[in-house]
Design a protein around this motif. Sequence first.
Motif, short mmCIF file in Angstrom:
data_model
loop_
_atom_site.label_atom_id
_atom_site.label_comp_id
_atom_site.label_asym_id
_atom_site.label_seq_id
_atom_site.Cartn_x
_atom_site.Cartn_y
_atom_site.Cartn_z
N MET A 139 0.83 -1.21 0.00
CA MET A 139 0.00 0.00 0.00
C MET A 139 0.87 1.26 0.00
N ILE A 140 1.94 1.24 0.76
CA ILE A 140 2.84 2.39 0.82
C ILE A 140 3.54 2.58 -0.52
N PRO A 150 0.50 8.73 -6.17
CA PRO A 150 -0.26 9.46 -5.14
C PRO A 150 -1.45 10.21 -5.75
N ASP A 151 -2.49 10.38 -4.95
CA ASP A 151 -3.62 11.21 -5.36
C ASP A 151 -3.32 12.68 -5.12
N PHE A 207 -0.67 11.38 -0.36
CA PHE A 207 -2.00 10.93 0.05
C PHE A 207 -2.52 9.98 -1.01
N LYS A 208 -3.13 8.89 -0.56
CA LYS A 208 -3.67 7.89 -1.49
C LYS A 208 -4.96 7.32 -0.91
N LYS A 209 -6.00 7.30 -1.74
CA LYS A 209 -7.28 6.77 -1.31
C LYS A 209 -7.31 5.25 -1.49
N PHE A 210 -7.72 4.57 -0.43
CA PHE A 210 -7.93 3.12 -0.45
C PHE A 210 -9.35 2.90 0.05
N GLY A 211 -10.24 2.55 -0.86
CA GLY A 211 -11.65 2.40 -0.48
C GLY A 211 -12.21 3.75 -0.07
N LYS A 212 -12.75 3.82 1.13
CA LYS A 212 -13.34 5.07 1.62
C LYS A 212 -12.37 5.87 2.49
#
Length: 70
Positions: free
Chosen positions: A21-22, A29-30, A43-48
Amino acid sequence: MIYYAVHAKARMIFRGITEEMIKTALAKPDKVGFGHNGKSLVFKKFGKRVMKVVFVNKKSSQVIVSIIWD
């Protein structure tokens, strides 16, 4: 190369965050930003949820300082 501070490793275990994930957050990155004392943020979105990775860039590596769910 990616290195993990002891604090970061502890946070990964506590928060259920994997190295994969990292790596994804660092590679795609988002959002990017800058933190205190020259630290970088991604910053990265994973699901909600949104994961924030705090790290320091070195010559040929990155040192992960902390990981937070925002």
